[in-house]
Structure formats: structure tokens, C-alpha cells
Design an enzyme around this catalytic site. Structure first.
Site, PDB file in Angstrom:
ATOM      1  N   PRO A  92      -3.558   0.340  18.677  1.00  0.00           N
ATOM      2  CA  PRO A  92      -3.824   0.049  17.323  1.00  0.00           C
ATOM      3  C   PRO A  92      -4.205   0.965  16.370  1.00  0.00           C
ATOM      4  O   PRO A  92      -3.800   0.653  15.456  1.00  0.00           O
ATOM      5  CB  PRO A  92      -4.837  -0.800  17.177  1.00  0.00           C
ATOM      6  CG  PRO A  92      -5.460  -0.664  18.157  1.00  0.00           C
ATOM      7  CD  PRO A  92      -5.163   0.310  18.871  1.00  0.00           C
ATOM      8  N   LYS A 111       0.830   0.128  14.729  1.00  0.00           N
ATOM      9  CA  LYS A 111       2.408  -0.340  15.401  1.00  0.00           C
ATOM     10  C   LYS A 111       2.501  -1.457  16.379  1.00  0.00           C
ATOM     11  O   LYS A 111       4.081  -1.172  16.136  1.00  0.00           O
ATOM     12  CB  LYS A 111       3.596   1.429  16.647  1.00  0.00           C
ATOM     13  CG  LYS A 111       3.000   2.925  15.256  1.00  0.00           C
ATOM     14  CD  LYS A 111       4.799   2.265  14.686  1.00  0.00           C
ATOM     15  CE  LYS A 111       4.610   3.455  13.895  1.00  0.00           C
ATOM     16  NZ  LYS A 111       4.927   2.781  11.863  1.00  0.00           N
ATOM     17  N   TYR A 161      -8.804   5.615   7.647  1.00  0.00           N
ATOM     18  CA  TYR A 161      -8.853   6.333   8.708  1.00  0.00           C
ATOM     19  C   TYR A 161     -10.718   7.129   8.909  1.00  0.00           C
ATOM     20  O   TYR A 161     -10.024   7.963   8.516  1.00  0.00           O
ATOM     21  CB  TYR A 161      -8.377   6.419   9.639  1.00  0.00           C
ATOM     22  CG  TYR A 161      -7.174   5.430   9.440  1.00  0.00           C
ATOM     23  CD1 TYR A 161      -5.840   5.142   8.734  1.00  0.00           C
ATOM     24  CD2 TYR A 161      -6.966   4.928  10.598  1.00  0.00           C
ATOM     25  CE1 TYR A 161      -5.117   4.242   7.964  1.00  0.00           C
ATOM     26  CE2 TYR A 161      -5.115   3.957  11.158  1.00  0.00           C
ATOM     27  CZ  TYR A 161      -4.835   3.130  10.696  1.00  0.00           C
ATOM     28  OH  TYR A 161      -4.054   2.396  10.010  1.00  0.00           O
ATOM     29  N   HIS A 178       0.523  -0.724  -0.282  1.00  0.00           N
ATOM     30  CA  HIS A 178       0.438   0.138   0.548  1.00  0.00           C
ATOM     31  C   HIS A 178       1.140   1.078   0.133  1.00  0.00           C
ATOM     32  O   HIS A 178       2.085   1.647   0.683  1.00  0.00           O
ATOM     33  CB  HIS A 178      -0.955   0.055   1.047  1.00  0.00           C
ATOM     34  CG  HIS A 178      -1.784  -0.693   1.129  1.00  0.00           C
ATOM     35  ND1 HIS A 178      -3.242  -0.638   1.767  1.00  0.00           N
ATOM     36  CD2 HIS A 178      -2.283  -1.988   0.551  1.00  0.00           C
ATOM     37  CE1 HIS A 178      -3.932  -1.942   1.907  1.00  0.00           C
ATOM     38  NE2 HIS A 178      -3.293  -2.393   0.965  1.00  0.00           N
ATOM     39  N   TYR A 237       4.078   6.380   9.880  1.00  0.00           N
ATOM     40  CA  TYR A 237       3.443   5.290   9.784  1.00  0.00           C
ATOM     41  C   TYR A 237       4.152   3.901   9.197  1.00  0.00           C
ATOM     42  O   TYR A 237       4.148   3.038   9.097  1.00  0.00           O
ATOM     43  CB  TYR A 237       2.497   5.631   9.083  1.00  0.00           C
ATOM     44  CG  TYR A 237       0.801   4.737   8.889  1.00  0.00           C
ATOM     45  CD1 TYR A 237      -0.145   4.582   9.649  1.00  0.00           C
ATOM     46  CD2 TYR A 237       1.112   3.735   8.311  1.00  0.00           C
ATOM     47  CE1 TYR A 237      -1.556   4.025   9.928  1.00  0.00           C
ATOM     48  CE2 TYR A 237       0.151   2.974   8.288  1.00  0.00           C
ATOM     49  CZ  TYR A 237      -0.773   3.042   8.112  1.00  0.00           C
ATOM     50  OH  TYR A 237      -2.049   2.050   8.433  1.00  0.00           O
TER      51      TYR A 237
HETATM   52  C1  PHB Z   1      -6.196  -3.964  10.917  1.00  0.00           C
HETATM   53  O1  PHB Z   1      -6.459  -4.825   9.567  1.00  0.00           O
HETATM   54  O2  PHB Z   1      -6.884  -5.114  11.949  1.00  0.00           O
HETATM   55  C2  PHB Z   1      -5.541  -2.977  11.616  1.00  0.00           C
HETATM   56  C3  PHB Z   1      -5.043  -1.764  10.426  1.00  0.00           C
HETATM   57  C4  PHB Z   1      -4.540  -0.908  10.852  1.00  0.00           C
HETATM   58  C5  PHB Z   1      -4.702  -1.061  11.581  1.00  0.00           C
HETATM   59  C6  PHB Z   1      -4.870  -0.846  12.948  1.00  0.00           C
HETATM   60  C7  PHB Z   1      -5.668  -2.449  12.445  1.00  0.00           C
HETATM   61  O3  PHB Z   1      -4.042   1.187  12.420  1.00  0.00           O
END
Ligand code: PHB
Length: 357
Positions: free
Chosen positions: A254, A258, A162, A34, A346
């Protein structure tokens, strides 16, 4: 262990470390690269272009898949692994000859060690074995959780979304091109039993813009659970001949994806330190482990905390706090420096210590 559903966003340095360990074959074949993420604020969209801003993308590949690859490689190497040991205890790690004791199939065992790597998670025995007062804990329990749902459907978008919304945070993620992972922020005391699949999909749609909500492909949940959001760091990460690594030493919420990357960073450092000890008979890497690891840990704690604060709606949030979030989002849109800072953190452009820097 393989039953747990966990994030799967790998930094470039994590992929490099897995490459060097010779366990990245399936990751390269099946992982999805990505080059950015999308942020949404009350339905407005802004893409953060990782490759343009930070020079790297990230790889989406489930954490359970990484674990499977590591377990397979370990089995293939012929090294001994003991699963499901009972009553594990650590001894004498403040001296030259530490020991691990455990019970397996009703029989007592003892392993004589040079060092102990405590990689046994937040609730594991390693940190719990340290005498009171020898480690200091720093903690924030965030006043909300994530309700997550896995579904066998193509993801709604090629990149992660997000979303910050008046009703709370939402995340659109994926495990593969045909399996999606979605989250909505819920109060800390919420019960998963109270969330039918239909209620989940309705809530998620309401937090996305109309066009995305219409494209969303739903289905029965393969898995649905609530995870609390916590920031936690234990200092130091080395106690004599015991090294804490991964969740045994630290937890991040989450939001910045990280957790796994931090654990990999610890292990990369520890591996280099032990190679130095055995190869060059030098203690330097071992002595520096805790300080080096903690510098990376706190950088990731800062980023995860910041991204959590940017996107979530804490209980009792007032108009001032919401407008500050809005201003932060506008700042990310108008300032390339701000967007680059997000992209660097990130993607882990500061590197996995011991591997790239
Ligand atoms: C996930 O795919 O579970 C996931 C992806 C990004 C995040 C947190 C969880 O920031």
C-alpha cells in the site's frame, strides 16, 4: 464489501475515468485534492510538491466510497447485479462461448457470456480457474505488515505524512476533514489483539517529530487491523475470453497507494477493448490488453516496491542499509529530478492507459 477499509488516493487519470463513467459527482463534492505529500526521515521533513513537479495533484476519497458510488450507479441504470452468489465457477473461456455457473438461494444458474471479466480479487475464483501452468506468478512477500487505525478526529496534517523512523515506518492519512487514518509498521506475525489504542498512539507519536506528535488528536479506534505487504503479478492477464483485472491479477504493497488506481487502469483498458470489439468488430484491443495492462502494472510494482524499501525498517536491517535509505532521502531533497520521478509515479502522470494515453 463496503465494510472493508482501504486506501483512498486517486490519481488524476482515475478521477477522469470516473468522470467519463458519470459517477464522480460525490467524489468532486467530498474528495480532498492534495497537491503534495510530506516525507519524514528521523524527524526531518521534506515536502514533495506534486503540482509543481508533475502538474497534477491527487484526490483523497475512500475506496469504499468509490465502490458505493459505482454500486449506486449500477442500481440506478437498471442493470442486473447478483450479490452473494455461491459456488461460482467459470467454464469454456478457452472457447467462443464461456459460461459462469453459480448457486443462489439453493438454485443453480448459468450465464452464457461473450467474455468474462475476472475482477474478483486476489482470492477470487477467476485466477484460480486457470489451468496450472497457464499463468506465471511473480511475488515478494515483504517481512512486515501495517497496523492501521481509523479515528473520528481531524487529520494531524492537511497532507499525508510518510515517515521513516528507526522504530519503523508510520503513515498519517485521512478519509475526510474529520476522519483520520493512521498506520505503523509492525512485524508480520503481530496480533492486533496485542495493540490497545493507547499502545498504538504511543508508537505512532514516537515515530513522528515532536511538533507533529503534540498536535495529534487521538480517540477510540473505529477500526483497527493488520494488513500484510505483498507484491504479486500474474502473467498473462488474458486467457482466451477471460480477462483478469485488479487484485485478481496483481497486488501492490500500500505504500504508493496504487492498488485502486491500477484496477481502474485495467478496467479502462478493458472497457476500450470491448467497445472496439463490439463497435468496430476489431480484436486489436482485446489482443493487446494483457501486454498494455502489464506494462502499467510493472511500473506501479516498481514504484510501490521502491517506496516500500525507502521507508520501512526490515527485520535485521544493518547500518549500511539504513545509511542507504538516508542517502536516498537526501537525494530526494537535493535532486529535483529525483523528487519529480517520485511525484510522477505517485500522481500517475504516466496516465491511465485507454483514458489519457
Ligand atoms: C490510506 O489512507 O489508507 C492510505 C493512504 C496512502 C497510502 C496507503 C494507505 O499510501
Amino acid at each position: 464489501m463496503l465494510g472493508r477499509v482501504r486506501a483512498g488516493v486517486l490519481e488524476h487519470g482515475t478521477v477522469e475515468l470516473l468522470d467519463r463513467a458519470g459517477v464522480a459527482g460525490r467524489l468532486h463534492a467530498e474528495g480532498l485534492v492534495h497537491d503534495g505529500i510530506e516525507l519524514r526521515f528521523d524527524g526531518e521533513r521534506h515536502r514533495i510538491d506534486f503540482r509543481a513537479l508533475a502538474g497534477h495533484g491527487v484526490t483523497v476519497y475512500g475506496q469504499t466510497e468509490v465502490t458505493r458510488d459505482l454500486m449506486d450507479a449500477r442500481a440506478a441504470s437498471g442493470a442486473i447485479t447478483i450479490y452473494e452468489a455461491q459456488a461460482v465457477s467459470l467454464h469454456d473461456f478457452d472457447r467462443a462461448s464461456p459460461k459462469v455457473r453459480y448457486v443462489k438461494d439453493g438454485i443453480d444458474h448459468e450465464i452464457a457470456c461473450d467474455f468474462i471479466a475476472g475482477c474478483d480479487g486476489f482470492h477470487g475464483v477467476s485466477r484460480a480457474s486457470v489451468p496450472a501452468g497457464a499463468v506465471q506468478a511473480f511475488e515478494r512477500v515483504h517481512p512486515f505488515g501495517w497496523l492501521g487505525l481509523m479515528v473520528e478526529q481531524p487529520p494531524v496534517s492537511d497532507e499525508l505524512i510518510y515517515a521513516s523512523h528507526e522504530r519503523g515506518f508510520a503513515l498519517c492519512s485521512m478519509r475526510s476533514r474529520h476522519r483520520s487514518r493512521y498506520y505503523v509498521q509492525v512485524p508480520s506475525d503481530e496480533r492486533v489483539e496485542d495493540w490497545s489504542d493507547a499502545r498504538f498512539w504511543d508508537e505512532l507519536r514516537r515515530r513522528l517529530d515532536e511538533e507533529t506528535a503534540e498536535r495529534l488528536l487521538t480517540g477510540p479506534a473505529l477500526e483497527k487491523s493488520i494488513a500484510p505487504l505483498r507484491s504479486f503479478v500474474a502473467e498473462p492477464m488474458r486467457l482466451g475470453r477471460l480477462f483478469l483485472a485488479g487484485d485478481a491479477a496483481h497486488i501492490v504493497p500500500p505504500t504508493g497507494a496504487k492498488g485502486l488506481n491500477l484496477a481502474m487502469g485495467d478496467v479502462g483498458l478493458l472497457c476500450a477493448a470491448l467497445a472496439e470489439f463490439y463497435g468496430e468488430k476489431s480484436q486489436a484491443g482485446i489482443d493487446a490488453y494483457s501486454a498494455r495492462a502489464l506494462a502499467r502494472v510493472w511500473a506501479a510494482e516498481r514504484f510501490s516496491w521502491w517506496m516500500t524499501s525507502l521507508l520501512h525498517r526490515p527485520p535485521g536491517m544493518d547500518g549500511f542499509a539504513r545509511r542507504i535509505q538516508r542517502a536516498e532521502f537526501d537525494h530526494l531533497r537535493s535532486s529535483q529530478a529525483a523528487a519529480r520521478s517520485l511525484a510522477e509515479s505517485y500522481t500517475g502522470a504516466f496516465g491511465v492507459a485507454g483514458v489519457t494515453g
